[in-house]
Design a protein around this motif. Structure first.
Motif, PDB file in Angstrom:
ATOM      1  N   ASP A   6       0.834  -1.206   0.000  1.00 27.91           N
ATOM      2  CA  ASP A   6       0.000   0.000   0.000  1.00 27.91           C
ATOM      3  C   ASP A   6       0.863   1.248   0.000  1.00 27.91           C
ATOM      4  N   TYR A   7       1.909   1.224   0.813  1.00 25.23           N
ATOM      5  CA  TYR A   7       2.789   2.396   0.904  1.00 25.23           C
ATOM      6  C   TYR A   7       3.471   2.665  -0.432  1.00 25.23           C
ATOM      7  N   ARG A   8       3.923   1.608  -1.104  1.00 25.80           N
ATOM      8  CA  ARG A   8       4.593   1.797  -2.395  1.00 25.80           C
ATOM      9  C   ARG A   8       3.625   2.339  -3.442  1.00 25.80           C
ATOM     10  N   VAL A   9       2.387   1.853  -3.423  1.00 25.78           N
ATOM     11  CA  VAL A   9       1.380   2.381  -4.344  1.00 25.78           C
ATOM     12  C   VAL A   9       1.124   3.859  -4.063  1.00 25.78           C
ATOM     13  N   ASP A  10       1.019   4.216  -2.776  1.00 23.04           N
ATOM     14  CA  ASP A  10       0.820   5.621  -2.406  1.00 23.04           C
ATOM     15  C   ASP A  10       1.958   6.482  -2.932  1.00 23.04           C
ATOM     16  N   SER A 100     -11.440   9.124   0.501  1.00 19.95           N
ATOM     17  CA  SER A 100     -10.594   9.713  -0.539  1.00 19.95           C
ATOM     18  C   SER A 100      -9.118   9.446  -0.246  1.00 19.95           C
ATOM     19  N   PRO A 101      -8.425   8.663  -1.092  1.00 22.97           N
ATOM     20  CA  PRO A 101      -7.003   8.415  -0.854  1.00 22.97           C
ATOM     21  C   PRO A 101      -6.165   9.673  -1.009  1.00 22.97           C
ATOM     22  N   ARG A 102      -6.595  10.583  -1.878  1.00 26.50           N
ATOM     23  CA  ARG A 102      -5.880  11.851  -2.048  1.00 26.50           C
ATOM     24  C   ARG A 102      -5.926  12.649  -0.749  1.00 26.50           C
ATOM     25  N   ALA A 103      -7.109  12.774  -0.157  1.00 28.87           N
ATOM     26  CA  ALA A 103      -7.239  13.490   1.109  1.00 28.87           C
ATOM     27  C   ALA A 103      -6.440  12.796   2.210  1.00 28.87           C
ATOM     28  N   GLY A 104      -6.496  11.469   2.248  1.00 29.70           N
ATOM     29  CA  GLY A 104      -5.747  10.737   3.255  1.00 29.70           C
ATOM     30  C   GLY A 104      -4.255  10.934   3.128  1.00 29.70           C
ATOM     31  N   SER A 105      -3.760  10.956   1.908  1.00 23.40           N
ATOM     32  CA  SER A 105      -2.321  11.152   1.692  1.00 23.40           C
ATOM     33  C   SER A 105      -1.867  12.532   2.150  1.00 23.40           C
ATOM     34  N   ARG A 133     -19.548  -1.236  13.112  1.00 17.03           N
ATOM     35  CA  ARG A 133     -19.455   0.100  12.530  1.00 17.03           C
ATOM     36  C   ARG A 133     -18.487   0.120  11.340  1.00 17.03           C
ATOM     37  N   ALA A 134     -17.411  -0.661  11.449  1.00 17.56           N
ATOM     38  CA  ALA A 134     -16.460  -0.736  10.339  1.00 17.56           C
ATOM     39  C   ALA A 134     -17.114  -1.346   9.105  1.00 17.56           C
ATOM     40  N   ARG A 135     -17.963  -2.368   9.314  1.00 15.21           N
ATOM     41  CA  ARG A 135     -18.662  -2.981   8.169  1.00 15.21           C
ATOM     42  C   ARG A 135     -19.640  -1.997   7.545  1.00 15.21           C
ATOM     43  N   GLU A 136     -20.352  -1.239   8.383  1.00 18.80           N
ATOM     44  CA  GLU A 136     -21.329  -0.280   7.862  1.00 18.80           C
ATOM     45  C   GLU A 136     -20.643   0.817   7.053  1.00 18.80           C
ATOM     46  N   ARG A 137     -19.543   1.321   7.584  1.00 19.06           N
ATOM     47  CA  ARG A 137     -18.856   2.425   6.916  1.00 19.06           C
ATOM     48  C   ARG A 137     -18.032   1.934   5.739  1.00 19.06           C
ATOM     49  N   GLY A 138     -17.486   0.719   5.853  1.00 16.58           N
ATOM     50  CA  GLY A 138     -16.660   0.172   4.793  1.00 16.58           C
ATOM     51  C   GLY A 138     -15.263   0.757   4.742  1.00 16.58           C
ATOM     52  N   PHE A 139     -14.902   1.511   5.763  1.00 11.78           N
ATOM     53  CA  PHE A 139     -13.594   2.175   5.755  1.00 11.78           C
ATOM     54  C   PHE A 139     -13.202   2.522   7.179  1.00 11.78           C
ATOM     55  N   ASP A 140     -11.990   2.180   7.564  1.00 14.18           N
ATOM     56  CA  ASP A 140     -11.467   2.480   8.891  1.00 14.18           C
ATOM     57  C   ASP A 140     -10.339   3.501   8.733  1.00 14.18           C
ATOM     58  N   GLN A 141     -10.653   4.776   8.941  1.00 14.64           N
ATOM     59  CA  GLN A 141      -9.703   5.847   8.641  1.00 14.64           C
ATOM     60  C   GLN A 141      -8.466   5.799   9.537  1.00 14.64           C
ATOM     61  N   ALA A 142      -8.627   5.455  10.820  1.00 12.13           N
ATOM     62  CA  ALA A 142      -7.473   5.415  11.721  1.00 12.13           C
ATOM     63  C   ALA A 142      -6.525   4.286  11.333  1.00 12.13           C
ATOM     64  N   GLN A 143      -7.083   3.137  10.964  1.00  9.82           N
ATOM     65  CA  GLN A 143      -6.242   2.012  10.546  1.00  9.82           C
ATOM     66  C   GLN A 143      -5.512   2.339   9.246  1.00  9.82           C
ATOM     67  N   TRP A 144      -6.204   3.022   8.322  1.00  9.63           N
ATOM     68  CA  TRP A 144      -5.570   3.430   7.054  1.00  9.63           C
ATOM     69  C   TRP A 144      -4.346   4.299   7.330  1.00  9.63           C
ATOM     70  N   LEU A 145      -4.518   5.300   8.196  1.00  8.26           N
ATOM     71  CA  LEU A 145      -3.405   6.184   8.534  1.00  8.26           C
ATOM     72  C   LEU A 145      -2.299   5.428   9.266  1.00  8.26           C
ATOM     73  N   ALA A 146      -2.685   4.583  10.226  1.00 14.01           N
ATOM     74  CA  ALA A 146      -1.695   3.906  11.068  1.00 14.01           C
ATOM     75  C   ALA A 146      -0.823   2.951  10.260  1.00 14.01           C
ATOM     76  N   ARG A 147      -1.429   2.236   9.328  1.00 15.35           N
ATOM     77  CA  ARG A 147      -0.635   1.297   8.524  1.00 15.35           C
ATOM     78  C   ARG A 147       0.460   2.032   7.749  1.00 15.35           C
ATOM     79  N   ARG A 148       0.125   3.160   7.203  1.00 14.03           N
ATOM     80  CA  ARG A 148       1.094   3.910   6.410  1.00 14.03           C
ATOM     81  C   ARG A 148       2.106   4.645   7.285  1.00 14.03           C
ATOM     82  N   LEU A 149       1.636   5.187   8.415  1.00  9.76           N
ATOM     83  CA  LEU A 149       2.557   5.888   9.309  1.00  9.76           C
ATOM     84  C   LEU A 149       3.569   4.928   9.919  1.00  9.76           C
TER      85      LEU A 149
END
Length: 234
Positions: A6-10, A100-105, A133-149
């Protein structure tokens, strides 16, 4: 393995896409996703309480706030570089609710820049969503950030679980938020001595406080709270 991928794709996307400021769409120089003018005009969280990052004004600038003097949080310090206002709030909403991956980056880049001189912890823990809640939203923003950080800082990522699907914190005061989150988190693995907790937005710090206590029960000695933005005072 997926984290590194994921990081390399980013990184590839960041370098391949045309350089435009994420805030005003003006051309940028280099690989930064913002122009210098917009960067300077962002709602930086200065001054702020060194313990909970609550925005400050007037007297007491840079010293612990009244809330922390009355009841010190379980975490030792908070590093939250921006305030949840204006264009920054719009960016967070696009990231959190539209994935939005652009906003997340952009948010990740701002956080990495702010943490450049901070001591590195021994591990990182994302503030978890409940499974439902994660299933309903379909996206975990904190986990997305943490994996990359975690990849950027070259530190391991540990997993916490939300044990209860707690009611929404929206509209609750500080005391009720703490009560709502009592015993809400668990950490199954042993944690290293120094860990940082990560979320996109910090409101009162009640969520971080509850998770910090769970991390201390799992062996952490010093816990810090990290977020991109802090909700300003009413």
């Amino acid at each position: 393995m997926s984290t590194v991928h994921d990081y390399r794709v980013d990184e590839w996307l960041r370098r391949a896409l045309p350089g435009r400021c994420a805030f005003c769409l003006a051309a940028t120089h280099g690989t930064l996703p913002w122009c210098q003018t917009c960067h300077l005009e962002l709602p930086w969280n200065l001054p702020a309480c060194p313990l909970c990052a609550e925005p400050q004004a007037g007297q007491g600038r840079g010293r612990p706030c009244g809330h922390c003097l009355r009841r010190q949080p379980a975490f030792a310090a908070a590093r939250v570089p921006l305030r949840y206002l204006d264009e920054l709030a719009d960016l967070v909403r696009r990231f959190k609710f539209q994935a939005s991956p652009r906003a997340g980056s952009v948010l990740l880049g701002l956080l990495v820049e702010a943490l450049e001189t901070a001591p590195r912890p021994d591990g990182l823990v994302a503030v978890p969503l409940h499974r439902r809640r994660a299933r309903e939203r379909g996206f975990d923003q904190a986990q997305w950030l943490a994996r990359r950080l975690a990849v950027r800082l070259e530190i391991p990522l540990y997993t916490a679980r939300r044990l209860r699907d707690t009611p929404s914190q929206r509209g609750l005061d500080r005391q009720h938020r703490r009560r709502n989150l009592r015993a809400a988190f668990g950490v199954e693995s042993d944690l290293p001595e120094r860990v940082a907790l990560l979320d996109d937005v910090m409101t009162t710090g009640a969520t971080f406080d509850a998770l910090a206590r769970a991390c201390q029960q799992a062996g952490a000695q010093r816990v810090e709270a990290w977020a991109v933005a802090r909700t300003p005072l009413p």
